[in-house]
Scaffold this active site. Structure first.
Site, mmCIF file in Angstrom:
data_model
loop_
_atom_site.group_PDB
_atom_site.id
_atom_site.type_symbol
_atom_site.label_atom_id
_atom_site.label_comp_id
_atom_site.label_asym_id
_atom_site.label_seq_id
_atom_site.Cartn_x
_atom_site.Cartn_y
_atom_site.Cartn_z
ATOM 1 N N THR A 32 0.843 -1.200 0.000
ATOM 2 C CA THR A 32 0.000 0.000 0.000
ATOM 3 C C THR A 32 0.875 1.245 0.000
ATOM 4 O O THR A 32 0.508 2.277 -0.577
ATOM 5 C CB THR A 32 -0.905 0.022 1.247
ATOM 6 N N THR A 78 -6.096 53.667 -6.939
ATOM 7 C CA THR A 78 -5.222 53.051 -5.958
ATOM 8 C C THR A 78 -5.755 53.402 -4.578
ATOM 9 O O THR A 78 -6.137 54.551 -4.338
ATOM 10 C CB THR A 78 -3.769 53.546 -6.099
ATOM 11 N N SER A 209 -33.047 39.771 -4.779
ATOM 12 C CA SER A 209 -33.655 39.996 -3.478
ATOM 13 C C SER A 209 -35.122 39.616 -3.514
ATOM 14 O O SER A 209 -35.809 39.820 -4.512
ATOM 15 C CB SER A 209 -33.504 41.465 -3.072
#
Length: 362
Positions: A32, A78, A209
């Protein structure tokens, strides 16, 4: 299962293991501890090839949008504040390029799966294996798969070393982190429709919604966000399981494999969902993007090389005090003509360093 199927083919009844034994025949020269890790490696490499293909399709989709929106001038930002002009095409080309940069890293991480420990048997010494079995088995696997499968250099070390899964899960985590940023940008830049940034529209996929009629949410990018969270969490599990190796084996390998396979499958499905149900249907709000440029104080940075620091400072100060746009004030003060100003603000003049023969009038 294999032994019983062999018995059927041989004309014997299932369970007549004296003719074909699961242990003595099928499992001959194997444990195994070498068959299982090798199977994981090969399975993950096959999964990688599929993941790579779907990632490349998403990259191509972003790149196509980059070409489509190459003419759309907008404001860059930024720290969520106005920066300088750019094009919407550059935004989407940016998405494509940051993901493209991860393909090589993903390939490199996956290449480690092609090293297997077949023939190591229990702990890497090869006990109970026929001499030459490891080499012949590896060669057979290489021929069957067509991949550059190699025997690990040190079978003892390889039998307990599961760090290749840490490397690959980390590569997927890097992609997940970038996908998270991209989807956050998609949500922010499409926010609105009236009171947000609204630079482009995401395809509506469901009523957003049960109480606010007409509200449409960015559900597809949100799906990708949540996939990214799961992939990042799986990477931590893989790392902790790798650290749990003891002596000649890591008994925690099953959960590592499960996390890697799950993350790859989630990313494949996420890439396709985002590409097909979102990116391909995005449309630009060109007028709104241009309005932001004309009204932004940040555009004065692009004008600075043309109109000079003194004029730029005067215009920026007045724009701040009055709430009016730089574009409007430059024209009002007669610093540049509309034609000259539009030439400066052409998309092709915003996306790279350029020298324009334009001089301010005052």
């Amino acid at each position: 299962v294999i032994a019983n199927r062999a018995l059927e083919i041989m004309g014997h009844a299932r369970g007549e293991y004296q003719y074909c034994s699961p242990n003595d025949h099928v499992n001959c020269s194997q444990s195994t501890n070498d068959a299982y890790p090798s199977a994981i490696h090969l399975g993950l490499y096959a999964t990688h090839l599929e993941l790579r293909k779907h990632l490349m399709e998403l990259i191509a989709s972003f790149a196509r949008k980059g070409e489509e929106f190459a003419h759309v001038l907008k404001m860059g930002r930024t720290q969520l504040q106005d920066a300088v002009p750019m094009t919407l095409g550059q935004t989407f080309h940016g998405f494509a390029s940051v993901l493209q940069g991860e393909v090589e890293n993903l390939d490199h991480a996956a290449s480690e799966f092609l090293s297997i420990n077949m023939g190591a048997t229990a702990i890497g010494t090869g006990i109970c294996a026929e001499p030459g079995y490891a080499e012949r088995c590896t060669a057979a696997i290489r021929e069957i798969t067509g991949w550059d499968v190699k025997q690990a250099e040190d079978l003892v070390g390889a039998t307990s070393d599961t760090v290749c899964m840490v490397g690959y899960s980390s590569a997927m985590k890097r992609i997940a982190s970038k996908m998270n940023k991209i989807c956050n940008d998609l949500r922010l830049l499409s926010s609105g429709p009236r009171c947000g940034l609204g630079e482009f529209n995401l395809p509506a996929r469901q009523p957003g919604s049960s109480i606010m009629p007409g509200k449409v949410n960015p559900v597809i990018p949100e799906v990708m966000n949540q996939i990214a969270f799961k992939v990042i969490g799986n990477e931590l599990c893989v790392t902790m399981a790798d650290e749990a190796a003891q002596m000649e084996l890591n008994a925690m390998e099953p959960v590592m494999a499960q996390c890697c396979f799950e993350s790859a499958e989630l990313l494949v499905n996420g890439f396709d969902t985002l590409r097909i149900r979102c990116v391909e249907g995005i449309t630009a709000n060109e007028e709104k993007c241009l309005q932001y440029v004309h009204n932004s104080i940040g555009v004065v940075t692009a004008l600075n090389p043309i109109i000079g620091y003194k004029n730029s400072t005067k215009i920026a100060k007045e724009a701040l005090e009055t709430g009016r746009g730089v574009y409007e004030l430059v024209l009002e003060h007669g610093i540049l003509s509309r034609e000259e100003l539009d030439e400066v603000l052409k998309p092709e003049n915003m996306i790279r360093p350029v020298k324009l023969n334009i001089r301010p009038r005052r």
